[in-house]
Design a protein around this motif. Structure first.
Motif, short mmCIF file in Angstrom:
data_model
loop_
_atom_site.label_atom_id
_atom_site.label_comp_id
_atom_site.label_asym_id
_atom_site.label_seq_id
_atom_site.Cartn_x
_atom_site.Cartn_y
_atom_site.Cartn_z
N GLN A 33 22.66 -104.05 -42.10
CA GLN A 33 21.74 -105.15 -42.40
C GLN A 33 22.46 -106.41 -42.87
O GLN A 33 21.93 -107.50 -42.78
N MET A 34 23.69 -106.24 -43.38
CA MET A 34 24.41 -107.37 -43.94
C MET A 34 25.84 -107.39 -43.42
O MET A 34 26.39 -106.34 -43.06
N ASN A 35 26.42 -108.59 -43.38
CA ASN A 35 27.83 -108.73 -43.04
C ASN A 35 28.67 -108.69 -44.31
O ASN A 35 28.36 -109.36 -45.29
N VAL A 36 29.74 -107.90 -44.27
CA VAL A 36 30.70 -107.89 -45.36
C VAL A 36 31.93 -108.65 -44.88
O VAL A 36 32.57 -108.27 -43.90
N ALA A 37 32.25 -109.75 -45.54
CA ALA A 37 33.34 -110.62 -45.12
C ALA A 37 34.63 -110.23 -45.85
O ALA A 37 34.64 -110.07 -47.07
N LEU A 38 35.72 -110.11 -45.09
CA LEU A 38 37.03 -109.85 -45.64
C LEU A 38 37.94 -111.04 -45.35
O LEU A 38 38.13 -111.40 -44.18
N PHE A 39 38.48 -111.65 -46.39
CA PHE A 39 39.36 -112.81 -46.26
C PHE A 39 40.80 -112.37 -46.56
O PHE A 39 41.06 -111.79 -47.61
N PHE A 40 41.70 -112.66 -45.62
CA PHE A 40 43.09 -112.23 -45.75
C PHE A 40 44.00 -113.41 -46.05
O PHE A 40 43.68 -114.55 -45.71
N PRO A 41 45.16 -113.15 -46.65
CA PRO A 41 46.09 -114.24 -46.97
C PRO A 41 46.81 -114.80 -45.75
O PRO A 41 47.47 -115.84 -45.84
N SER A 42 46.70 -114.10 -44.61
CA SER A 42 47.31 -114.56 -43.35
C SER A 42 46.31 -114.29 -42.23
O SER A 42 45.51 -113.35 -42.33
N PRO A 43 46.30 -115.08 -41.15
CA PRO A 43 45.34 -114.86 -40.06
C PRO A 43 45.44 -113.45 -39.48
O PRO A 43 46.51 -112.85 -39.44
N ILE A 44 44.31 -112.96 -39.01
CA ILE A 44 44.23 -111.61 -38.45
C ILE A 44 44.85 -111.58 -37.06
O ILE A 44 44.52 -112.40 -36.20
N LYS A 45 45.73 -110.63 -36.84
CA LYS A 45 46.35 -110.44 -35.53
C LYS A 45 45.63 -109.36 -34.74
O LYS A 45 45.27 -109.53 -33.58
N GLN A 46 45.42 -108.20 -35.38
CA GLN A 46 44.74 -107.08 -34.75
C GLN A 46 43.93 -106.34 -35.80
O GLN A 46 44.29 -106.32 -36.98
N GLU A 61 40.19 -115.37 -30.07
CA GLU A 61 40.62 -116.55 -29.32
C GLU A 61 41.48 -117.48 -30.15
O GLU A 61 42.45 -118.05 -29.68
N GLU A 62 41.10 -117.64 -31.41
CA GLU A 62 41.80 -118.57 -32.31
C GLU A 62 41.99 -117.88 -33.65
O GLU A 62 41.04 -117.40 -34.26
N ALA A 63 43.23 -117.81 -34.10
CA ALA A 63 43.56 -117.08 -35.32
C ALA A 63 42.77 -117.61 -36.51
O ALA A 63 42.74 -118.81 -36.77
N GLN A 64 42.11 -116.70 -37.23
CA GLN A 64 41.36 -117.05 -38.44
C GLN A 64 41.66 -116.04 -39.54
O GLN A 64 42.16 -114.95 -39.28
N TYR A 65 41.32 -116.42 -40.77
CA TYR A 65 41.70 -115.64 -41.94
C TYR A 65 40.65 -114.59 -42.33
O TYR A 65 40.89 -113.83 -43.26
N PHE A 66 39.51 -114.53 -41.64
CA PHE A 66 38.47 -113.61 -42.09
C PHE A 66 37.86 -112.85 -40.92
O PHE A 66 37.96 -113.24 -39.76
N GLY A 67 37.24 -111.72 -41.25
CA GLY A 67 36.49 -110.93 -40.29
C GLY A 67 35.25 -110.37 -40.96
O GLY A 67 35.12 -110.40 -42.19
N LEU A 68 34.31 -109.88 -40.15
CA LEU A 68 33.03 -109.39 -40.66
C LEU A 68 32.87 -107.91 -40.33
O LEU A 68 33.07 -107.48 -39.20
N LEU A 69 32.48 -107.14 -41.33
CA LEU A 69 32.38 -105.69 -41.22
C LEU A 69 30.93 -105.24 -41.34
O LEU A 69 30.19 -105.70 -42.20
N GLN A 70 30.53 -104.31 -40.45
CA GLN A 70 29.22 -103.66 -40.53
C GLN A 70 29.41 -102.17 -40.26
O GLN A 70 30.36 -101.76 -39.58
N SER A 71 28.45 -101.36 -40.77
CA SER A 71 28.55 -99.92 -40.59
C SER A 71 27.15 -99.31 -40.51
O SER A 71 26.19 -99.87 -41.06
N THR A 72 27.03 -98.20 -39.81
CA THR A 72 25.75 -97.50 -39.69
C THR A 72 25.67 -96.38 -40.72
O THR A 72 26.66 -96.01 -41.35
#
Length: 261
Positions: A33-46, A61-72
């Motif tokens: 139901q919600m996005n959990v955001a993870l912010f890293f000190p360096s852009p995410i590669k994989q 496409e373009e290196a960014q410092y955060f990603g969004l996590l969801q789970s069932t």
């Protein structure tokens, strides 16, 4: 469900201890139901999760410092992330019906170690590929009005100019022209390898081609201008049953162009 909640609570307590005064971020609660955001000190590669019941999305496409996590529901898995500076992070992901926190700022202290780069592939920055500058710059500056494929929609033209093979990579020259009267903010550009036809879904298959990097990727294309950039892709060769598809999406808007070659 009660048993699962007890397990989660025990795990959170076990991983909540401190090491040298630094709180260890080993377990993350997430739901659908919600996005959990993870912010890293360096852009995410994989990044990859242990199974498809947990999804971690980030900009490929373009290196960014955060990603969004969801789970069932009823999910216990892990999330592995490698950042551009070579640091590796491994988190346990558990389902939580009610989330106490929806964002985390990850510190290098949470890293499980440094990933050694493969010879000749150190880093993802274009600065580490100086030997390719003459080739990349030459591809962008080469003249010629011809194109391998082209598509127009609402004043935006997407063209596939050239495909150049070098060793284990393909250099794809793309041009976008904007005559729509409205600036075009570039969102994602997907390259897909298509096998079969949607009319025969049983044999239809899409394979995403992940670019190693994008040279001179524009953020915005002003109306009345055009820009070229180069996608550097792992080597692929299309069979007579396959074709290439490029999908360009606007960052803040609904415009979409789909080109088939």
């Amino acid at each position: 469900m009660k048993t699962l909640n007890v397990i989660i609570a025990v795990m959170l307590m076990a991983y909540g201890h401190t090491v040298s005064g630094q709180k260890v971020l080993d377990t993350i609660q997430a739901n659908s139901q919600m996005n959990v955001a993870l912010f890293f000190p360096s852009p995410i590669k994989q990044a990859i999760t242990g199974n498809t019941k947990a999804i971690f999305t980030y900009n490929r496409e373009e290196a960014q410092y955060f990603g969004l996590l969801q789970s069932t529901a009823n999910t216990i898995t892990n999330l592995l992330v490698v950042t551009m500076d070579g640091q590796a992070y491994d988190f346990m992901v558990v389902y939580g019906e009610h989330l106490a926190q929806t964002h985390f700022f990850v510190d290098k202290a949470h890293s499980i170690g440094q990933v050694q780069q493969l010879p000749g592939k150190k880093g993802d920055s274009l600065a580490s590929h100086t030997a390719r500058f003459p080739l990349l710059s030459g591809l962008l500056s080469s003249d010629g009005n011809g194109a391998l494929a082209s598509v127009r929609r609402k004043g935006i033209r997407l063209r596939l100019k050239r495909l150049v093979y070098r060793n284990a990579q393909v250099f794809m020259v793309v041009e976008v022209r904007n005559r729509s009267g409205i600036d075009f903010e570039v969102g994602t550009l997907e390259a897909l390898r298509i096998n079969g036809s949607l009319k025969r879904r049983s044999s239809y298959q899409e394979t995403r081609l992940e670019p190693h990097f994008i040279f001179e990727r524009p953020k915005i294309i002003k109306t009345g201008t055009s820009q070229r950039f180069v996608l550097v892709l792992p080597k692929f060769v299309l069979s007579h049953k396959e074709h290439l598809r490029l999908i360009l999406l606007e960052s803040r808007g609904g415009r979409r162009l789909e080109l088939n070659y």
